[in-house]
Design a protein around this motif. Sequence first.
Motif, PDB file in Angstrom:
ATOM      1  N   LYS A 154      -1.434   2.567  -2.595  1.00 36.09           N
ATOM      2  CA  LYS A 154      -2.266   3.732  -2.266  1.00 36.09           C
ATOM      3  C   LYS A 154      -1.440   5.017  -2.157  1.00 36.09           C
ATOM      4  CE  LYS A 154      -5.951   1.318   0.270  1.00 36.09           C
ATOM      5  NZ  LYS A 154      -6.682   1.245   1.566  1.00 36.09           N
TER       6      LYS A 154
ATOM      7  N   SER B 242      -8.019   6.376  -8.221  1.00 38.24           N
ATOM      8  CA  SER B 242      -8.607   6.867  -6.971  1.00 38.24           C
ATOM      9  C   SER B 242      -7.815   8.053  -6.436  1.00 38.24           C
ATOM     10  CB  SER B 242      -8.619   5.738  -5.926  1.00 38.24           C
ATOM     11  OG  SER B 242      -9.237   4.584  -6.422  1.00 38.24           O
TER      12      SER B 242
ATOM     13  N   GLU C 266       0.814  -1.213   0.000  1.00 36.62           N
ATOM     14  CA  GLU C 266       0.000   0.000   0.000  1.00 36.62           C
ATOM     15  C   GLU C 266       0.848   1.265   0.000  1.00 36.62           C
ATOM     16  OE1 GLU C 266      -2.650  -0.154   3.308  1.00 36.62           O
ATOM     17  OE2 GLU C 266      -3.916  -1.719   2.443  1.00 36.62           O
TER      18      GLU C 266
ATOM     19  N   ARG D 272      -5.662   1.750  -7.032  1.00 33.16           N
ATOM     20  CA  ARG D 272      -6.042   2.227  -5.701  1.00 33.16           C
ATOM     21  C   ARG D 272      -5.246   3.465  -5.276  1.00 33.16           C
ATOM     22  NH1 ARG D 272      -5.526  -2.632  -1.710  1.00 33.16           N
ATOM     23  NH2 ARG D 272      -6.749  -1.243  -0.366  1.00 33.16           N
TER      24      ARG D 272
END
Length: 650
Positions: A217, A261, A196, A239
């Motif tokens: 992310k 995103s 992430e 993501r």
Amino acid sequence: MVRHMFSNLLLLWSIGHDLCITGLTYDEPKEQSWNNHSLYSVPLDLDVRLRRLDLSNNFIRQLHTLALPYLEQLDLSSNQLDLISEGAFEDLARLEELNLSRNALNDDIGSNGKALQSISRLKSLDISMNDLSDDAVEVYLRNKSCLDQLKMTGNALTRLSHNLFKESKGLRAITIDDNQISVIEQGTFEPLSQLEVLNLARNNLAHICDFKLHQVKYLNLSRNSVEFFVTREDDQLYRLEILDLSHNKLLYFPIVPKMNSLRYLHLQNNLVGALNSEATMVSEANALYSEIMSEKTVRKNILHSNWRLMPLIYIDLSYNHFRSFPLETLSRLTSLETLNFSFNCLQNITWNVRNDDESGFRRQLFFPSLKYLNMQSNGLAYISPLFLNALTQIETLNLQDNSVQPCASIDQSTQQMNLNASCVVIGQLRTLKHLNLKENNIKMLQPNTFLKTSLVSLNLARNSHMVVRRDALEGVQKTLQSLIISEMNMTSSDLSLPCMPALTELNISNNHLDVIPSSLSCSPLTEIDIRNNHFESLNNSLILALSERLNLMYISGNYFNCCDSKWLIILHELKMKLPDVNDAVCFTSDRHIAMTEYLKNPSGYCLSHTKAQEVHFGTMIIIVLFVSVISTVLLIFTRKGCCTQRSFIV
């Protein structure tokens, strides 16, 4: 009976004591710190029940077997560790967090590697600042199937191979900043399905040609040498929420994934905008995409089509090379709330928008969510009313250090006639709450300048010699809560403020004022700054009226009269906060006195000062009377002498 109860209690205590000794029950998790104890080796008498052990900031060079079966966290950072014996960690079956940063683990890689391979349950490993090479890191990361977080900051890595993390596929956060990485092999990060957070800042990366990390992310690529960032268009969901490309060499906006995103985009300190026009930049970015993806023809505007789908709420474009505002590109960001466009090369914001293909009329674009716009230090002199009309939700506008001259408020019906006016129509920003016009060399603040706004705070500082016309604050006097009019060379005759019933903060420092406007008595001021003016005293009744809410006041750098300071005694008795009172002075006829010294006994000092003045005045009266009497006597004798002489001659 009592003896029987006592025997039972004794038996229970004995059983509990035996259980603790045999290890069948344990105390609460224990922690011990030997941080910064000048140790050269690990202490021998460590409690075997330890869960956390801190040995950081010592001089430990070698690490041998640690018999701590319950240890979960071990910190050996900032030592001189260069040798870890093979069996050092064999008895640490529960160890999950290990910090080995700031040591010398680049030596004895064989022994050190075998020691680290014995810790299979490790979840967090920090091997930063060890001058580790690519090969050394590969050895140290073997048998790390449970690893969740990895830090390798400040080593000597130059290349990341696809074998590097093959035994650590559960990694969630990786930090490899401040190395010398210039090559990342395909397949290095892609298999890490749980990844992430990836920090690759401060390396030597030049291009991101085909970004494929769908799972990440947060991606930090700041302070590299990245010239472009391109993602192949596909229908997979990415993501990525935060992308930091600041402090690079970007010439174009990044081409982000189609299905993304992204919410926070950092592009500050790049070369974006250096290609003069927005159209050139967009066309060259699309051509670059076609070249990298081996497409013979550009089918559509990849950059704009992907940006239209981006849920971005924050973008930082400060310290770039924009000479024109990229209206069409940024207007695609319909969710954008914060835009930092400070420290660029704009002089004007004109409405350079293509005409509508069907009607032929100029298209109207909007920034429907933009609330915060920072345009500081651009050299702006003109902003098109059409651009201001597009800011339908703007709340904060920072125009500091430009050359903006605000217009007087105009009617919407006459707005079309003012499209080429040299001033800026701020009054049409009805949602505006916070405005910074500091350092704009404003010549005159016209009446009704902010009439249709809802200003809560206004900064007009450092506009030297600005003339504030009467009624300049008309329309905002009931909403304004903070007003800064410092460093403007204003005298009291230049300062005319209306009654402002919402004003809580006022800064009038660094001017030439000697009177605070009495109109402020209707303001609920909680903070006021009057530093570096020409005040000798303040209006007692005004200070008393303000004292109900006032709790902070700056007063230094003035010429206060010690014995005309009832206002100061009022503040002192009310225990008002005067943060700079140690720097404040007051004066008498013959000297200056520190305000803190004066406040220790103001009445006594001024009483003696008054008596001295009375004695001085009495002495002057006696001298005047004495001189008058002597003069009268001399005059009489002179006249008699004249008369006697005149009689003798006759």
